[in-house]
Design a protein around this motif. Structure first.
Motif, mmCIF file in Angstrom:
data_model
loop_
_atom_site.group_PDB
_atom_site.id
_atom_site.type_symbol
_atom_site.label_atom_id
_atom_site.label_comp_id
_atom_site.label_asym_id
_atom_site.label_seq_id
_atom_site.Cartn_x
_atom_site.Cartn_y
_atom_site.Cartn_z
ATOM 1 N N ILE A 84 0.756 -1.279 -0.050
ATOM 2 C CA ILE A 84 -0.056 0.011 0.084
ATOM 3 C C ILE A 84 0.887 1.262 -0.090
ATOM 4 C CG2 ILE A 84 -1.772 1.351 1.249
ATOM 5 C CD1 ILE A 84 -2.550 -1.341 2.620
ATOM 6 N N TYR A 85 1.693 1.001 1.091
ATOM 7 C CA TYR A 85 2.735 2.228 0.949
ATOM 8 C C TYR A 85 3.476 2.378 -0.543
ATOM 9 C CZ TYR A 85 2.334 1.490 6.010
ATOM 10 O OH TYR A 85 1.706 1.507 7.264
ATOM 11 N N LEU A 86 3.882 1.462 -0.954
ATOM 12 C CA LEU A 86 4.506 1.416 -2.381
ATOM 13 C C LEU A 86 3.650 2.161 -3.444
ATOM 14 C CD1 LEU A 86 6.792 0.594 -4.249
ATOM 15 C CD2 LEU A 86 5.865 -1.306 -4.543
ATOM 16 N N ARG A 87 2.391 1.794 -3.414
ATOM 17 C CA ARG A 87 1.553 2.362 -4.346
ATOM 18 C C ARG A 87 1.184 3.892 -4.245
ATOM 19 N NH1 ARG A 87 -3.367 -1.123 -4.851
ATOM 20 N NH2 ARG A 87 -2.045 -1.906 -6.633
ATOM 21 N N ALA A 88 1.027 4.113 -2.778
ATOM 22 C CA ALA A 88 0.921 5.579 -2.672
ATOM 23 C C ALA A 88 2.326 6.359 -3.211
ATOM 24 C CB ALA A 88 0.883 5.747 -1.033
ATOM 25 N N LEU A 89 3.555 5.844 -2.656
ATOM 26 C CA LEU A 89 4.826 6.493 -3.195
ATOM 27 C C LEU A 89 4.743 6.536 -4.706
ATOM 28 C CD1 LEU A 89 7.034 4.820 -0.741
ATOM 29 C CD2 LEU A 89 6.876 7.362 -0.893
ATOM 30 N N ILE A 90 4.220 5.628 -5.434
ATOM 31 C CA ILE A 90 4.268 5.548 -6.970
ATOM 32 C C ILE A 90 3.141 6.784 -7.400
ATOM 33 C CG2 ILE A 90 3.550 4.617 -9.081
ATOM 34 C CD1 ILE A 90 4.607 1.741 -7.599
ATOM 35 N N THR A 91 2.280 6.964 -6.786
ATOM 36 C CA THR A 91 1.229 8.031 -7.073
ATOM 37 C C THR A 91 1.991 9.335 -6.772
ATOM 38 O OG1 THR A 91 -0.619 6.681 -6.425
ATOM 39 C CG2 THR A 91 -1.097 8.878 -6.707
ATOM 40 N N LEU A 92 2.697 9.442 -5.651
ATOM 41 C CA LEU A 92 3.354 10.707 -5.482
ATOM 42 C C LEU A 92 4.305 11.120 -6.508
ATOM 43 C CD1 LEU A 92 3.630 10.547 -1.483
ATOM 44 C CD2 LEU A 92 2.196 11.963 -2.644
ATOM 45 N N ALA A 93 4.974 10.058 -6.767
ATOM 46 C CA ALA A 93 6.132 10.151 -7.709
ATOM 47 C C ALA A 93 5.506 10.719 -9.063
ATOM 48 C CB ALA A 93 6.935 9.168 -8.019
ATOM 49 N N GLU A 94 4.555 10.044 -9.711
ATOM 50 C CA GLU A 94 3.834 10.732 -10.778
ATOM 51 C C GLU A 94 3.430 12.361 -10.712
ATOM 52 O OE1 GLU A 94 0.698 7.612 -10.994
ATOM 53 O OE2 GLU A 94 1.767 6.182 -12.289
ATOM 54 N N ASP A 95 3.089 12.546 -9.503
ATOM 55 C CA ASP A 95 2.611 14.005 -9.424
ATOM 56 C C ASP A 95 3.961 14.679 -9.199
ATOM 57 O OD1 ASP A 95 0.149 13.078 -9.534
ATOM 58 O OD2 ASP A 95 -0.401 13.294 -7.419
ATOM 59 N N GLU A 136 1.941 12.978 5.532
ATOM 60 C CA GLU A 136 1.620 13.196 4.368
ATOM 61 C C GLU A 136 1.250 11.658 3.681
ATOM 62 O OE1 GLU A 136 3.253 17.119 2.285
ATOM 63 O OE2 GLU A 136 4.567 15.670 2.956
ATOM 64 N N LEU A 137 2.346 10.834 3.798
ATOM 65 C CA LEU A 137 2.417 9.315 2.971
ATOM 66 C C LEU A 137 1.387 8.661 3.926
ATOM 67 C CD1 LEU A 137 3.396 7.569 1.107
ATOM 68 C CD2 LEU A 137 5.204 6.807 2.899
ATOM 69 N N ALA A 138 1.145 8.844 5.049
ATOM 70 C CA ALA A 138 0.261 8.136 5.942
ATOM 71 C C ALA A 138 -1.194 8.400 5.494
ATOM 72 C CB ALA A 138 0.315 8.426 7.312
ATOM 73 N N THR A 139 -1.501 9.731 5.168
ATOM 74 C CA THR A 139 -2.809 10.143 4.595
ATOM 75 C C THR A 139 -3.087 9.413 3.144
ATOM 76 O OG1 THR A 139 -2.515 12.044 5.615
ATOM 77 C CG2 THR A 139 -4.194 11.790 4.127
ATOM 78 N N ALA A 140 -2.200 9.231 2.562
ATOM 79 C CA ALA A 140 -2.352 8.845 1.062
ATOM 80 C C ALA A 140 -2.607 7.455 1.132
ATOM 81 C CB ALA A 140 -1.052 9.183 0.159
ATOM 82 N N ALA A 141 -1.976 6.690 2.135
ATOM 83 C CA ALA A 141 -2.113 5.044 2.179
ATOM 84 C C ALA A 141 -3.185 4.810 3.009
ATOM 85 C CB ALA A 141 -0.910 4.655 2.915
#
Lengths: 227, 227
Positions: free
Chosen positions: B23-34, B43-48
């Motif tokens: 789940i964290y990995l997916r959230a990080l990928i989304t952040l990277a895309e942005d 921030e990461l916790a909220t995204a996940a």
DNA sequence: AGGAGTTTGTGAACGAGAGAACAAACTGAG
DNA sequence: CTCAGTTTGTTCTCTCGTTCACAAACTCCT
């Protein structure tokens, strides 16, 4: 997981136990199909793939439905668990997103046999409207509120791509659907009191991959040490 | 859940944490895309969709990849988690059972993008052989051992009806596949050391139904009391 | 009726996970 | 350089879940 909003009048059943009740139910149905009338906690636990002590404790939250020295009456216990879960009644369900997964879900016989009735398949793509999948009409997504109200839908399934999922969830909440099963690979944000369960295929595979890697790393290391 | 067989040389990561890493990995990928380069645990916790304290504790099992007063480098942390899970490498996978669900799985893009490569689709039904689904040949189930050996398959997916699932699992184990993702509604029995994860669509719905029932029962009771 | 043998239901010990709280470590301004 | 502000990594506590172990309750045989 689920937000506990109102003051619990009912004795509350631990979340971990709730998650296992459907497994017990399925095991009991299998036993009944094999014309087995009575079973011990040990037998039922084996059929369900759990420890017998855990099974007994789980069942004890529902009440005292067994007989000491004898075991459980399969048909009786089956009914009690079904009633506790709520699958003795009919649950109208809408599925949103008729891609590959939506198709698979619509055709899944395990839903209907457990009292879940798919009342509508919704998709935003106009090309799919008036298609019929698994005997159910595909309708425009805009009709969600209308259909939900008409059939008293309490449960919605999201099988759309990730990008659309949050919008779909918002609309479901507006339409009064407070329980959502989400197959889209996204974290949904919903108001308190709305219950979301997530099924994520790629996450399951990743968890498996982690364990495989750990196992192979461990055995490689062992081999190295013995050399 | 998973049997811990060998003596753990690696620092072991709690099972609950492992389940959240993807789940964290997916959230990080989304952040990277942005194009976000740095993020705080908050921030990461909220995204996940988790608590920030839990996130920090989870990450601390992997190592110390953040900077106090600053946060985490998105790209760096993403790589570290991917490496820990094992998705930096290629995982050949076989899928058995090409019904609706098998189709959906074969077409699911989330597999390929995470390093899972479907090397074969197997089905017992001869009518389906030489069909091509999602660019992959459908082969006879009998070729399982051969294909598994050839491609070094470590992970198998079961998408057959319940009755066939145990046989398929047995054959997979024989073929050296020690990690199984099971979509069939059955409890599989496998030898120690084999890792089985189960995804059961109807069980998820039943858990939702339980909560709906409890909610509506509670509100009905409240209404009764206020009258 | 009584006693041996089963099996449930539950109290209690144990272990794992969640969350609060804080010290340690960094940044940047003055 | 120092100090205020920020954010991580970690310790501690509490809650939840699992497992053990055994008394209570039942059956069946003699």
């Amino acid at each position: 997981m689920t937000a506990r909003t109102s003051n619990d009048t009912a004795r509350d059943i631990p979340e971990a136990t709730v998650a296992r009740l459907p497994i017990y139910l399925r095991a009991l149905i299998t036993l009944a199909e094999d014309s087995i009338e009575t079973c011990s906690s040990e037998e039922l636990a084996t059929a369900a793939g759990v420890n017998s002590a855990k099974l007994r404790k789980d069942l004890s939250y529902l009440g005292s439905y067994g007989t000491r020295g004898v075991g459980y009456d399969v048909e009786y216990l089956r009914y009690q668990i079904a009633r506790e879960i709520g699958v003795t009644q009919d649950w109208p369900v809408v599925i949103v997103g008729i891609g590959n997964l939506g198709h698979a879900l619509a055709n899944y016989s395990g839903f209907r046999s457990r009292g879940f009735r798919v009342v509508a398949l919704l998709d935003a793509d106009p090309d799919r409207h008036d298609e019929v999948v698994a005997g159910v009409d595909v309708r425009p997504f805009d009709e969600l509120e209308e259909i939900a109200a008409e059939h008293g839908v309490a449960i919605g399934v999201i099988a759309t791509p990730a990008l659309a999922a949050q919008d779909v969830a918002d609309r479901m909440v507006t339409a009064g659907i407070a329980s959502i099963l989400n197959f889209a690979p996204t974290v949904l944000s919903v108001p308190d009191g709305v219950d979301v369960r997530k099924v994520d295929l790629s996450i399951e595979l990743q968890i498996l991959a982690f364990h495989v890697q750990r196992k192979t790393a461990a055995s490689a290391l062992a081999q190295e040490n013995s050399a």
